[in-house]
Write an enzyme that holds these catalytic residues in place. Structure first.
Site, PDB file in Angstrom:
ATOM      1  N   ARG A  29       5.935  11.137   3.349  1.00 62.03           N
ATOM      2  CA  ARG A  29       5.843  10.710   1.869  1.00 62.03           C
ATOM      3  C   ARG A  29       5.739   8.945   1.799  1.00 62.03           C
ATOM      4  O   ARG A  29       6.311   8.548   2.872  1.00 62.03           O
ATOM      5  CB  ARG A  29       6.945  11.142   1.170  1.00 62.03           C
ATOM      6  CG  ARG A  29       6.924  12.536   1.063  1.00 62.03           C
ATOM      7  CD  ARG A  29       7.850  13.025  -0.111  1.00 62.03           C
ATOM      8  NE  ARG A  29       8.193  14.540   0.252  1.00 62.03           N
ATOM      9  CZ  ARG A  29       7.063  15.532  -0.272  1.00 62.03           C
ATOM     10  NH1 ARG A  29       5.866  14.920  -0.764  1.00 62.03           N
ATOM     11  NH2 ARG A  29       7.317  16.751   0.064  1.00 62.03           N
ATOM     12  N   ASP A  30       4.804   8.727   1.162  1.00 62.89           N
ATOM     13  CA  ASP A  30       4.929   7.140   1.050  1.00 62.89           C
ATOM     14  C   ASP A  30       5.918   6.644   0.477  1.00 62.89           C
ATOM     15  O   ASP A  30       6.804   7.102  -0.695  1.00 62.89           O
ATOM     16  CB  ASP A  30       3.630   6.716   0.022  1.00 62.89           C
ATOM     17  CG  ASP A  30       3.124   5.359   0.111  1.00 62.89           C
ATOM     18  OD1 ASP A  30       2.053   5.042   0.538  1.00 62.89           O
ATOM     19  OD2 ASP A  30       3.906   4.619  -0.427  1.00 62.89           O
ATOM     20  N   ILE A  31       6.453   5.429   0.765  1.00 61.73           N
ATOM     21  CA  ILE A  31       7.829   4.827   0.254  1.00 61.73           C
ATOM     22  C   ILE A  31       7.745   4.558  -1.064  1.00 61.73           C
ATOM     23  O   ILE A  31       8.475   4.350  -1.853  1.00 61.73           O
ATOM     24  CB  ILE A  31       8.268   3.893   1.356  1.00 61.73           C
ATOM     25  CG1 ILE A  31       9.731   3.572   1.200  1.00 61.73           C
ATOM     26  CG2 ILE A  31       7.506   2.487   1.017  1.00 61.73           C
ATOM     27  CD1 ILE A  31      10.316   2.962   2.444  1.00 61.73           C
ATOM     28  N   ASN A  87      -7.880   3.031   3.000  1.00 58.31           N
ATOM     29  CA  ASN A  87      -8.109   1.643   2.925  1.00 58.31           C
ATOM     30  C   ASN A  87      -8.632   0.805   4.149  1.00 58.31           C
ATOM     31  O   ASN A  87      -8.045   1.256   5.106  1.00 58.31           O
ATOM     32  CB  ASN A  87      -6.865   0.980   2.127  1.00 58.31           C
ATOM     33  CG  ASN A  87      -6.828   1.561   0.805  1.00 58.31           C
ATOM     34  OD1 ASN A  87      -7.499   2.010   0.226  1.00 58.31           O
ATOM     35  ND2 ASN A  87      -5.438   1.568   0.492  1.00 58.31           N
ATOM     36  N   VAL A  96      -1.225  -1.689   6.243  1.00 58.16           N
ATOM     37  CA  VAL A  96      -0.843  -1.277   7.308  1.00 58.16           C
ATOM     38  C   VAL A  96      -1.909  -0.940   8.373  1.00 58.16           C
ATOM     39  O   VAL A  96      -2.729  -0.284   8.120  1.00 58.16           O
ATOM     40  CB  VAL A  96       0.320  -0.021   7.258  1.00 58.16           C
ATOM     41  CG1 VAL A  96       0.742   0.308   8.655  1.00 58.16           C
ATOM     42  CG2 VAL A  96       1.254  -0.216   6.383  1.00 58.16           C
ATOM     43  N   HIS A 100      -4.790   5.475   8.000  1.00 54.57           N
ATOM     44  CA  HIS A 100      -3.768   6.293   7.498  1.00 54.57           C
ATOM     45  C   HIS A 100      -4.715   6.748   6.079  1.00 54.57           C
ATOM     46  O   HIS A 100      -5.559   6.178   5.593  1.00 54.57           O
ATOM     47  CB  HIS A 100      -2.588   5.774   6.905  1.00 54.57           C
ATOM     48  CG  HIS A 100      -2.685   4.567   6.193  1.00 54.57           C
ATOM     49  ND1 HIS A 100      -2.800   3.454   6.902  1.00 54.57           N
ATOM     50  CD2 HIS A 100      -2.749   4.319   4.909  1.00 54.57           C
ATOM     51  CE1 HIS A 100      -2.889   2.366   5.893  1.00 54.57           C
ATOM     52  NE2 HIS A 100      -2.821   3.166   4.828  1.00 54.57           N
ATOM     53  N   HIS A 102      -4.640   8.395   2.541  1.00 53.02           N
ATOM     54  CA  HIS A 102      -3.428   8.505   1.404  1.00 53.02           C
ATOM     55  C   HIS A 102      -4.081   9.704   0.641  1.00 53.02           C
ATOM     56  O   HIS A 102      -5.007  10.053   0.514  1.00 53.02           O
ATOM     57  CB  HIS A 102      -3.662   7.482   0.396  1.00 53.02           C
ATOM     58  CG  HIS A 102      -3.147   6.258   0.856  1.00 53.02           C
ATOM     59  ND1 HIS A 102      -2.028   5.583   0.400  1.00 53.02           N
ATOM     60  CD2 HIS A 102      -3.713   5.279   1.367  1.00 53.02           C
ATOM     61  CE1 HIS A 102      -2.055   4.446   0.780  1.00 53.02           C
ATOM     62  NE2 HIS A 102      -3.028   4.081   1.551  1.00 53.02           N
TER      63      HIS A 102
HETATM   64  P1  5GP Z   1      -2.434   0.696   2.779  1.00 48.86           P
HETATM   65  O1  5GP Z   1      -2.452  -0.678   1.646  1.00 48.86           O
HETATM   66  O2  5GP Z   1      -2.409  -0.121   4.002  1.00 48.86           O
HETATM   67  O3  5GP Z   1      -3.428   1.729   2.790  1.00 48.86           O
HETATM   68  O4  5GP Z   1      -0.986   1.625   2.330  1.00 48.86           O
HETATM   69  C1  5GP Z   1       0.137   1.402   3.176  1.00 48.86           C
HETATM   70  C2  5GP Z   1       0.919   2.274   2.357  1.00 48.86           C
HETATM   71  O5  5GP Z   1       2.107   2.494   3.301  1.00 48.86           O
HETATM   72  C3  5GP Z   1       1.555   2.070   1.220  1.00 48.86           C
HETATM   73  O6  5GP Z   1       1.076   2.747   0.042  1.00 48.86           O
HETATM   74  C4  5GP Z   1       3.000   1.651   1.388  1.00 48.86           C
HETATM   75  O7  5GP Z   1       3.628   1.882   0.243  1.00 48.86           O
HETATM   76  C5  5GP Z   1       3.323   2.428   2.513  1.00 48.86           C
HETATM   77  N1  5GP Z   1       4.555   2.163   3.365  1.00 48.86           N
HETATM   78  C6  5GP Z   1       4.597   0.911   3.642  1.00 48.86           C
HETATM   79  N2  5GP Z   1       5.937   0.674   4.546  1.00 48.86           N
HETATM   80  C7  5GP Z   1       6.411   1.993   4.544  1.00 48.86           C
HETATM   81  C8  5GP Z   1       7.337   2.655   5.155  1.00 48.86           C
HETATM   82  O8  5GP Z   1       8.166   2.013   5.786  1.00 48.86           O
HETATM   83  N3  5GP Z   1       7.727   4.048   5.056  1.00 48.86           N
HETATM   84  C9  5GP Z   1       6.899   4.756   4.293  1.00 48.86           C
HETATM   85  N4  5GP Z   1       6.954   6.226   4.153  1.00 48.86           N
HETATM   86  N5  5GP Z   1       5.474   4.298   3.948  1.00 48.86           N
HETATM   87  C10 5GP Z   1       5.424   2.831   3.747  1.00 48.86           C
END
Ligand code: 5GP
Ligand code: ZN
Length: 111
Positions: A29-31, A87, A96, A100, A102
């Protein structure tokens, strides 16, 4: 990758709420969820961005696509529908640097 957040999550060094796991992927799950269901699917192999994909990764990426379907079934959103997002890079707002997918569903927020 030593300093990769998602590699640490996959290893269990950083806690996460697991939704699904198999030999190739880990889903959690996304945080900071942007929808009632917001799951991230990551390959266990570290790949930084879509730009770093190699021809050898074709099956892995297909596996991620099939995993979106599995997550949707597990989360009860297969019928109602969902959105999948990769992304990539700065303009793609990738925060990150470990690929990944979403999976967003339940009720998407307005953009
Ligand atoms: P991005 O913007 O890279 O596509 O998405 C990264 C996602 O990782 C974001 O939606 C963010 O909320 C999630 N995220 C960042 N750090 C953590 C974490 O420590 N744990 C979890 N579960 N999600 C994270
Ligand atoms: Zn990584």
């Amino acid at each position: 990758m030593e300093d990769c957040l998602f590699c640490k999550i996959i290893k269990g060094d950083i806690p996460s709420t697991k939704v699904y796991e198999d030999e190739l992927v880990y889903a959690f799950r996304d945080i900071n969820p942007r929808a009632p269901v917001h799951v991230l699917i990551v390959p266990k192999k570290h790949i930084s961005t879509l730009n770093d994909l190699q021809p050898d990764d074709e099956l892995l990426m297909g596996h991620i696509a099939l995993t979106t379907k599995k997550i949707a079934e597990l989360e009860g959103i297969a019928e109602s529908g969902y959105r999948t997002i990769f992304n990539c890079g700065k303009d793609g707002r990738q925060m990150v640097m470990h690929i990944h997918c979403h999976v967003l569903g339940g009720k998407l927020l307005h953009e």
